[in-house]
Design a protein around this motif. Sequence first.
Motif, mmCIF file in Angstrom:
data_model
loop_
_atom_site.group_PDB
_atom_site.id
_atom_site.type_symbol
_atom_site.label_atom_id
_atom_site.label_comp_id
_atom_site.label_asym_id
_atom_site.label_seq_id
_atom_site.Cartn_x
_atom_site.Cartn_y
_atom_site.Cartn_z
ATOM 1 N N GLY A 196 -8.310 -1.373 -4.896
ATOM 2 C CA GLY A 196 -8.322 -0.067 -4.239
ATOM 3 C C GLY A 196 -7.019 0.692 -4.451
ATOM 4 O O GLY A 196 -7.021 1.914 -4.622
ATOM 5 N N MET A 197 -5.907 -0.020 -4.469
ATOM 6 C CA MET A 197 -4.607 0.624 -4.721
ATOM 7 C C MET A 197 -4.539 1.197 -6.125
ATOM 8 O O MET A 197 -3.934 2.252 -6.348
ATOM 9 C CB MET A 197 -3.473 -0.366 -4.499
ATOM 10 C CG MET A 197 -3.182 -0.639 -3.046
ATOM 11 S SD MET A 197 -1.838 -1.805 -2.874
ATOM 12 C CE MET A 197 -2.747 -3.221 -2.332
ATOM 13 N N ALA A 231 -6.472 4.343 -5.841
ATOM 14 C CA ALA A 231 -5.761 5.301 -4.989
ATOM 15 C C ALA A 231 -4.544 5.889 -5.690
ATOM 16 O O ALA A 231 -4.300 7.099 -5.594
ATOM 17 C CB ALA A 231 -5.345 4.620 -3.685
ATOM 18 N N THR A 271 0.836 -1.207 0.000
ATOM 19 C CA THR A 271 0.000 0.000 0.000
ATOM 20 C C THR A 271 0.869 1.255 0.000
ATOM 21 O O THR A 271 0.582 2.221 -0.714
ATOM 22 C CB THR A 271 -0.957 0.036 1.202
ATOM 23 O OG1 THR A 271 -0.211 -0.130 2.403
ATOM 24 C CG2 THR A 271 -1.997 -1.051 1.101
ATOM 25 N N GLY A 320 -5.732 8.648 -0.198
ATOM 26 C CA GLY A 320 -5.340 7.390 -0.831
ATOM 27 C C GLY A 320 -5.671 6.185 0.023
ATOM 28 O O GLY A 320 -6.216 5.184 -0.466
ATOM 29 N N SER A 321 -5.358 6.263 1.310
ATOM 30 C CA SER A 321 -5.659 5.140 2.214
ATOM 31 C C SER A 321 -7.159 4.906 2.311
ATOM 32 O O SER A 321 -7.620 3.758 2.303
ATOM 33 C CB SER A 321 -5.079 5.419 3.607
ATOM 34 O OG SER A 321 -3.676 5.440 3.559
ATOM 35 N N LEU A 323 -9.399 5.472 0.049
ATOM 36 C CA LEU A 323 -9.850 4.810 -1.175
ATOM 37 C C LEU A 323 -9.506 3.316 -1.178
ATOM 38 O O LEU A 323 -10.307 2.491 -1.621
ATOM 39 C CB LEU A 323 -9.237 5.491 -2.401
ATOM 40 C CG LEU A 323 -9.765 6.892 -2.690
ATOM 41 C CD1 LEU A 323 -8.927 7.565 -3.768
ATOM 42 C CD2 LEU A 323 -11.226 6.839 -3.093
ATOM 43 N N ILE A 324 -8.329 2.986 -0.681
ATOM 44 C CA ILE A 324 -7.945 1.569 -0.612
ATOM 45 C C ILE A 324 -8.925 0.809 0.275
ATOM 46 O O ILE A 324 -9.420 -0.261 -0.087
ATOM 47 C CB ILE A 324 -6.492 1.419 -0.114
ATOM 48 C CG1 ILE A 324 -5.519 1.976 -1.161
ATOM 49 C CG2 ILE A 324 -6.171 -0.053 0.198
ATOM 50 C CD1 ILE A 324 -4.090 2.139 -0.676
ATOM 51 N N VAL A 330 -4.239 9.897 -5.988
ATOM 52 C CA VAL A 330 -3.151 10.641 -5.345
ATOM 53 C C VAL A 330 -2.209 11.235 -6.392
ATOM 54 O O VAL A 330 -1.620 12.301 -6.169
ATOM 55 C CB VAL A 330 -2.375 9.810 -4.289
ATOM 56 C CG1 VAL A 330 -3.292 9.358 -3.177
ATOM 57 C CG2 VAL A 330 -1.618 8.661 -4.887
ATOM 58 N N ASP A 358 -0.680 2.548 8.916
ATOM 59 C CA ASP A 358 -0.943 3.560 7.900
ATOM 60 C C ASP A 358 -0.489 4.938 8.358
ATOM 61 O O ASP A 358 0.014 5.732 7.564
ATOM 62 C CB ASP A 358 -2.425 3.591 7.542
ATOM 63 C CG ASP A 358 -2.828 2.426 6.666
ATOM 64 O OD1 ASP A 358 -1.937 1.735 6.133
ATOM 65 O OD2 ASP A 358 -4.039 2.207 6.508
ATOM 66 N N LEU A 373 0.910 4.134 -3.022
ATOM 67 C CA LEU A 373 0.664 5.556 -2.798
ATOM 68 C C LEU A 373 1.862 6.405 -3.222
ATOM 69 O O LEU A 373 1.697 7.466 -3.820
ATOM 70 C CB LEU A 373 0.295 5.813 -1.342
ATOM 71 C CG LEU A 373 -1.039 5.212 -0.892
ATOM 72 C CD1 LEU A 373 -1.252 5.426 0.597
ATOM 73 C CD2 LEU A 373 -2.192 5.767 -1.696
ATOM 74 N N THR A 384 -3.127 14.014 1.256
ATOM 75 C CA THR A 384 -3.065 13.159 0.065
ATOM 76 C C THR A 384 -2.979 11.688 0.458
ATOM 77 O O THR A 384 -3.681 10.843 -0.102
ATOM 78 C CB THR A 384 -1.863 13.566 -0.819
ATOM 79 O OG1 THR A 384 -2.059 14.915 -1.253
ATOM 80 C CG2 THR A 384 -1.708 12.663 -2.023
#
Length: 197
Positions: A110-111, A114, A60, A140-141, A143-144, A118, A175, A64, A136
């Motif tokens: 999701g990544m 993301a 992850t 992103g997190s 969305l994942i 981002v 995270d 990002l 940002t």
Amino acid sequence: MSTAAAPARSGAVLADLLPAARNRYAVDTALVLGGAALTGIAAQIAVPVPGSPVPVTGQTFAALLIGTALGARRGFLSLALYTLVGMAGMPWFSGGSSGAGGASFGYVLGMLLAATVVGGLARRGGDRSVLRTAGTMAVGSLLIYAVGVPYLALSTGMSFGAAVAAGLVPFLIGDALKAALAMGALPASWKLVGRRG
């Protein structure tokens, strides 16, 4: 054509500042391939979480950073390549797995989303200061998890609450640490580029 890096400019991401030599396409292709490979390598850093089918991974964080550094288009292409090659059988999803349909495959999807978002935020300056980078990385997190947690619930038959408990809560501290690393690294990179430009 000059091979010197361009000075930092508005609307740029870090990858835009790399020397293009004579072939921007070749540079972009190398960045996309490198981003996919980096994500695959980072996914091998996998620590099981008791009570969860989803491990803690470096994937992850890599996704990002790749989205932020490469921008939306190259970030999307990197993660799309990573996803498609993993679905085709390359054992570079977390813990050396491959294929679609596993409990954590939603996080891979999701990544992909993301990295794209981002990357767009970075192009608007979302990685130029500590606070903007924090925002940002948080987007992103989010969305994942927005894709990964419901996918986890559907693929395992868990309730949504159980999926949140197993697929989100145990990862929040990690995270936060990943975001703190990005909050230091990305703005520092822009300052370094600004000094050289």
